[in-house]
Design a protein around this motif. Structure first.
Motif, PDB file in Angstrom:
ATOM      1  N   GLU A  81       0.820  -1.220   0.000  1.00 59.50           N
ATOM      2  CA  GLU A  81       0.000   0.000   0.000  1.00 59.50           C
ATOM      3  C   GLU A  81       0.855   1.272   0.000  1.00 59.50           C
ATOM      4  N   LYS A  82       2.049   1.215  -0.582  1.00 58.70           N
ATOM      5  CA  LYS A  82       2.988   2.355  -0.585  1.00 58.70           C
ATOM      6  C   LYS A  82       2.339   3.663  -1.050  1.00 58.70           C
ATOM      7  N   ASP A  83       1.395   3.590  -1.977  1.00 55.85           N
ATOM      8  CA  ASP A  83       0.743   4.802  -2.494  1.00 55.85           C
ATOM      9  C   ASP A  83      -0.124   5.491  -1.443  1.00 55.85           C
ATOM     10  N   SER A  84      -0.445   4.783  -0.363  1.00 55.43           N
ATOM     11  CA  SER A  84      -1.306   5.333   0.687  1.00 55.43           C
ATOM     12  C   SER A  84      -0.516   5.838   1.890  1.00 55.43           C
ATOM     13  N   VAL A  85       0.821   5.781   1.843  1.00 57.37           N
ATOM     14  CA  VAL A  85       1.653   6.154   2.990  1.00 57.37           C
ATOM     15  C   VAL A  85       1.665   7.673   3.180  1.00 57.37           C
ATOM     16  N   VAL A  86       1.447   8.096   4.428  1.00 65.29           N
ATOM     17  CA  VAL A  86       1.506   9.507   4.814  1.00 65.29           C
ATOM     18  C   VAL A  86       2.350   9.621   6.081  1.00 65.29           C
ATOM     19  N   THR A  87       2.820  10.821   6.366  1.00 65.38           N
ATOM     20  CA  THR A  87       3.634  11.032   7.569  1.00 65.38           C
ATOM     21  C   THR A  87       2.943  11.927   8.589  1.00 65.38           C
ATOM     22  N   GLY A  92      -8.096   7.554  12.115  1.00 62.89           N
ATOM     23  CA  GLY A  92      -8.488   6.623  11.064  1.00 62.89           C
ATOM     24  C   GLY A  92      -7.327   6.106  10.236  1.00 62.89           C
ATOM     25  N   ASP A  93      -6.144   6.710  10.368  1.00 64.17           N
ATOM     26  CA  ASP A  93      -4.967   6.209   9.658  1.00 64.17           C
ATOM     27  C   ASP A  93      -4.467   4.929  10.324  1.00 64.17           C
ATOM     28  N   ILE A  94      -3.810   4.090   9.546  1.00 63.46           N
ATOM     29  CA  ILE A  94      -3.238   2.839  10.051  1.00 63.46           C
ATOM     30  C   ILE A  94      -1.765   3.080  10.365  1.00 63.46           C
ATOM     31  N   MET A  95      -1.386   2.870  11.614  1.00 63.44           N
ATOM     32  CA  MET A  95      -0.007   3.060  12.069  1.00 63.44           C
ATOM     33  C   MET A  95       0.799   1.801  11.775  1.00 63.44           C
ATOM     34  N   GLY A 102      11.824  -8.342   9.645  1.00 64.30           N
ATOM     35  CA  GLY A 102      10.494  -8.712   9.179  1.00 64.30           C
ATOM     36  C   GLY A 102       9.391  -8.616  10.210  1.00 64.30           C
ATOM     37  N   LEU A 103       9.715  -8.134  11.414  1.00 62.48           N
ATOM     38  CA  LEU A 103       8.720  -8.025  12.478  1.00 62.48           C
ATOM     39  C   LEU A 103       8.108  -6.631  12.506  1.00 62.48           C
ATOM     40  N   GLY A 104       6.791  -6.588  12.543  1.00 66.04           N
ATOM     41  CA  GLY A 104       6.097  -5.308  12.610  1.00 66.04           C
ATOM     42  C   GLY A 104       4.914  -5.380  13.548  1.00 66.04           C
ATOM     43  N   HIS A 105       4.256  -4.263  13.694  1.00 64.24           N
ATOM     44  CA  HIS A 105       3.040  -4.181  14.510  1.00 64.24           C
ATOM     45  C   HIS A 105       2.213  -3.025  13.955  1.00 64.24           C
ATOM     46  N   THR A 106       0.923  -3.047  14.207  1.00 62.34           N
ATOM     47  CA  THR A 106       0.042  -2.035  13.649  1.00 62.34           C
ATOM     48  C   THR A 106      -1.109  -1.709  14.593  1.00 62.34           C
ATOM     49  N   GLY A 107      -1.755  -0.606  14.311  1.00 64.88           N
ATOM     50  CA  GLY A 107      -2.943  -0.177  15.030  1.00 64.88           C
ATOM     51  C   GLY A 107      -3.595   0.930  14.232  1.00 64.88           C
ATOM     52  N   ILE A 108      -4.707   1.421  14.714  1.00 65.73           N
ATOM     53  CA  ILE A 108      -5.396   2.519  14.034  1.00 65.73           C
ATOM     54  C   ILE A 108      -5.329   3.761  14.903  1.00 65.73           C
ATOM     55  N   VAL A 109      -5.056   4.889  14.277  1.00 70.23           N
ATOM     56  CA  VAL A 109      -4.898   6.151  15.002  1.00 70.23           C
ATOM     57  C   VAL A 109      -6.258   6.629  15.497  1.00 70.23           C
ATOM     58  N   GLU A 110      -6.309   6.915  16.799  1.00 68.84           N
ATOM     59  CA  GLU A 110      -7.524   7.482  17.390  1.00 68.84           C
ATOM     60  C   GLU A 110      -7.398   8.998  17.489  1.00 68.84           C
ATOM     61  N   LYS A 111      -6.229   9.469  17.904  1.00 68.64           N
ATOM     62  CA  LYS A 111      -5.978  10.913  17.976  1.00 68.64           C
ATOM     63  C   LYS A 111      -4.478  11.144  18.086  1.00 68.64           C
ATOM     64  N   VAL A 112      -4.079  12.377  17.808  1.00 66.08           N
ATOM     65  CA  VAL A 112      -2.677  12.769  17.913  1.00 66.08           C
ATOM     66  C   VAL A 112      -2.608  13.999  18.797  1.00 66.08           C
ATOM     67  N   ILE A 113      -1.755  13.937  19.824  1.00 66.22           N
ATOM     68  CA  ILE A 113      -1.551  15.072  20.726  1.00 66.22           C
ATOM     69  C   ILE A 113      -0.047  15.320  20.777  1.00 66.22           C
ATOM     70  N   ILE A 145       7.448   5.435  14.780  1.00 65.18           N
ATOM     71  CA  ILE A 145       6.520   4.888  13.781  1.00 65.18           C
ATOM     72  C   ILE A 145       7.102   5.001  12.385  1.00 65.18           C
ATOM     73  N   LYS A 146       7.059   3.909  11.635  1.00 60.94           N
ATOM     74  CA  LYS A 146       7.593   3.860  10.270  1.00 60.94           C
ATOM     75  C   LYS A 146       6.772   4.743   9.332  1.00 60.94           C
ATOM     76  N   GLY A 147       5.466   4.713   9.475  1.00 61.49           N
ATOM     77  CA  GLY A 147       4.592   5.486   8.605  1.00 61.49           C
ATOM     78  C   GLY A 147       3.146   5.173   8.900  1.00 61.49           C
ATOM     79  N   PHE A 148       2.276   5.790   8.138  1.00 63.04           N
ATOM     80  CA  PHE A 148       0.832   5.619   8.296  1.00 63.04           C
ATOM     81  C   PHE A 148       0.214   5.368   6.934  1.00 63.04           C
ATOM     82  N   LEU A 149      -0.790   4.523   6.901  1.00 60.20           N
ATOM     83  CA  LEU A 149      -1.553   4.296   5.670  1.00 60.20           C
ATOM     84  C   LEU A 149      -2.871   5.027   5.820  1.00 60.20           C
ATOM     85  N   ARG A 150      -3.207   5.813   4.823  1.00 64.04           N
ATOM     86  CA  ARG A 150      -4.470   6.550   4.859  1.00 64.04           C
ATOM     87  C   ARG A 150      -5.464   5.877   3.928  1.00 64.04           C
ATOM     88  N   LEU A 151      -6.609   5.505   4.490  1.00 65.11           N
ATOM     89  CA  LEU A 151      -7.659   4.846   3.689  1.00 65.11           C
ATOM     90  C   LEU A 151      -8.390   5.840   2.824  1.00 65.11           C
TER      91      LEU A 151
END
Length: 151
Positions: A81-87, A92-95, A102-113, A145-151
């Motif tokens: 999903e490289k085309d969806s990567v944002v910084t 709603g973005d995917i962290m 090869g190890l990663g982890h993910t979650g969905i952004v609820e808010k940024v402070i 965080i490596k990056g975020f995917l925006r839906l």
């Protein structure tokens, strides 16, 4: 498609508190539902399967296709999903976290402070494991965080 990201976040919020049964097994009715959404059975790490399932449910509610690549692999999703990567994260973005080897982890952004990114994550716990046993809220530093995917 900001609406899909926000709807995915709403779905994720409904899953807060879901736990593996038994703990530390990567199994249980809800966990197996997440894994099944990406074509896997019980026993696998499920953080990305959780995000995929939430997005699938949100897309169904909105009457649109799930745009995500069907995988339980965090870094596979990021690379596909490289085309969806944002910084600049927003709700709603995917962290995406990359621990190397090869190890990663993910979650969905609820808010940024400030530099704190508040997320909802599956396969974690309050102690911060990437191989935890529940869906819960976490706070991550933007710098980790490596990056975020925006839906």
């Amino acid at each position: 498609m900001i609406a899909l990201g926000k709807k995915t976040l709403e779905v994720a919020i409904t899953q807060l508190g879901v736990q593996e049964i038994p703990k530390n097994s990567n199994a249980g009715p809800a966990v197996e539902k997440y894994l099944k959404s990406v074509g896997l059975g019980k026993g696998y790490a499920w953080c990305m399967a959780f995000i995929y399932w939430c997005t699938k449910e949100a897309a169904k509610d909105l009457g649109v296709e799930n745009p995500l690549f069907k995988t339980a692999g965090v870094l596979a999703m990021y690379n596909k999903e490289k085309d969806s990567v944002v910084t600049d994260p927003q709700p709603g973005d995917i962290m995406i976290l990359d621990y190397g080897k090869g190890l990663g982890h993910t979650g969905i952004v609820e808010k940024v402070i400030g530099t704190d990114v508040h997320t909802i994550e599956g396969n974690t716990n309050d102690e911060g494991s990437r191989e935890g046993y529940e869906v819960c809220r976490r706070v991550r530093k933007l710098s980790t965080i490596k990056g975020f995917l925006r839906l």
